[in-house]
Design an enzyme around this catalytic site. Structure first.
Site, short mmCIF file in Angstrom:
data_model
loop_
_atom_site.label_atom_id
_atom_site.label_comp_id
_atom_site.label_asym_id
_atom_site.label_seq_id
_atom_site.Cartn_x
_atom_site.Cartn_y
_atom_site.Cartn_z
N THR A 42 0.85 -1.19 0.00
CA THR A 42 0.00 0.00 0.00
C THR A 42 0.89 1.24 0.00
OG1 THR A 42 -0.17 0.25 2.42
CG2 THR A 42 -1.71 -1.27 1.35
N GLY A 43 0.34 2.35 -0.46
CA GLY A 43 1.16 3.56 -0.57
C GLY A 43 2.29 3.35 -1.55
N ALA A 44 1.97 2.73 -2.69
CA ALA A 44 3.02 2.24 -3.60
C ALA A 44 3.40 3.21 -4.71
CB ALA A 44 2.57 0.91 -4.22
N SER A 104 4.75 6.43 -4.28
CA SER A 104 5.78 7.42 -3.97
C SER A 104 6.64 6.92 -2.81
CB SER A 104 5.16 8.78 -3.61
OG SER A 104 4.47 8.71 -2.37
N GLY A 105 7.75 7.61 -2.60
CA GLY A 105 8.61 7.31 -1.46
C GLY A 105 9.10 5.89 -1.40
N GLY A 110 7.52 3.27 -0.54
CA GLY A 110 6.57 2.30 -1.07
C GLY A 110 6.85 2.02 -2.53
N SER A 124 7.77 4.20 12.32
CA SER A 124 8.74 5.29 12.24
C SER A 124 9.54 5.29 13.53
CB SER A 124 8.00 6.62 12.08
OG SER A 124 8.86 7.73 12.28
N TYR A 149 1.01 13.10 13.49
CA TYR A 149 1.70 11.99 12.83
C TYR A 149 2.39 11.11 13.87
CZ TYR A 149 5.35 9.71 10.00
OH TYR A 149 6.19 8.80 9.41
#
Length: 333
Positions: free
Chosen positions: A16-18, A20-21, A23, A147, A160
């Protein structure tokens, strides 16, 4: 029952979140290693672009538009992966969002929305993953991306931070339940330090100042390598970046001092000398600016600490050699 984690070339991996960044970096790296990858994000155009890039170099990829905050979307993602690839071996909960602003200044809606993606997205994905992997021959891996903020406080990114503390509590508790039931699922928490992704550009920013990340930063590929290592080796947790490990150690050993030292971090995360207008970010909807692994700030490509976690035998051998070499030099002197 212990999971039997496969080499990447034999795996199907959900990310998931694939778009950008780290991912995106993980998706590309996994596909290059021969894995089937099912990519999930809210931005359909970015998803299709990434899949096309992977297919163009001979990789195996598909995508499903998914808002991880919506349980039905996550269930559809799992079903689509099973229909397309016959199941999955690793599920990576990587999607995340953030909001730059003091806790007392953020609206309650913003507070809740950060949790919808960062915490509830992990819950929805974890339940879907466990539901499939617990009955899959050999089981598999559930990897939740937290994190170093799971273990320490921070100004300006307090909402966050709170979600990442929640992700850690959820993941660690889920692991106990999986062990108690003898389910063949490796549950790993990945805790990156500051990573040079587009997070500041994608985050909601109500500070009126330029959003940034605190140096030193690591490159997204450093996180991707840790994630894919955990997909093949049963690890409880992995901190990515030696600087991050030291920061957590300082926060936990000297908490009162750390609180005071963290105050100037406000002007690092939201640069007072660079005024900018309100930025809505991708908190509630995609911006259409996905497709990049790195943001405006670039990170270092190597973490010796992280490499040592992936290759402990080599690290011990190197350390032994350094000790032996030091002893030999002492005798010569």
């Amino acid at each position: 029952m212990s999971p039997r984690l496969k080499p990447l070339a034999e795996q199907t991996i959900v990310i998931t979140g694939a778009t950008s960044g780290h991912g995106l970096s993980t998706a590309r790296m996994a596909a290059a290693a021969g894995a089937n990858v099912m990519l999930a994000a809210r931005d359909e155009d970015a998803l299709r672009s990434v899949v096309a890039d992977i297919l163009s170099i001979g990789g195996a990829a598909a995508c499903t538009v998914t808002d991880v905050a919506v349980p039905a979307d996550v269930e559809r993602l799992a079903a689509a992966t099973i229909a397309r690839f016959g199941g999955f071996d690793t599920w990576i909960n990587n999607a995340g969002s953030g909001a730059y602003g003091e806790l007392t200044a953020l609206s309650l809606a913003d507070h809740r929305q950060v949790f919808e993606t960062n915490y509830w997205g992990v819950v929805h994905g974890s339940l879907a993953a466990i539901g499939h992997l617990k009955d899959r021959p050999g089981g598999g891996a559930l990897i939740n991306v937290g994190s170093i903020n799971s273990d320490m406080p921070s100004p300006i990114l307090g909402a966050y931070n709170a979600t990442k503390h929640a992700v850690k509590g959820f993941t660690d508790s889920l692991r106990i339940e999986v062990l108690a039931k003898g389910q063949p699922v490796a549950v790993t928490l990945i805790k990156p330090a500051a990573i040079g992704t587009p997070f500041p550009q994608h985050g909601r920013n109500i500070t009126g100042r330029h959003a940034a990340l605190p140096p030193p930063l690591y490159a997204p590929d450093v996180v991707a390598r840790a994630i894919l290592y955990a997909a093949q080796h049963n690890r409880r947790s992995m901190t990515v970046g030696g600087i991050g490990k030291l920061q957590v150690l300082a926060a936990q050993t000297f908490p009162n001092l750390f609180d005071r030292l963290a105050i100037p971090m406000t002007s690092v995360l939201a640069r007072s000398g660079q005024p900018e207008p309100f930025e809505p970010g991708n908190l509630y909807a995609p911006q259409g600016r996905d497709g990049a692994t790195e943001g405006q700030q670039r990170g270092r490509r190597l973490s010796t600490f992280s490499a040592a976690q992936r290759h402990p035998a080599a690290a011990l051998a190197l350390l032994g050699g350094m000790v032996a070499g030091g002893a030999w030099l002492s005798r010569r002197r």
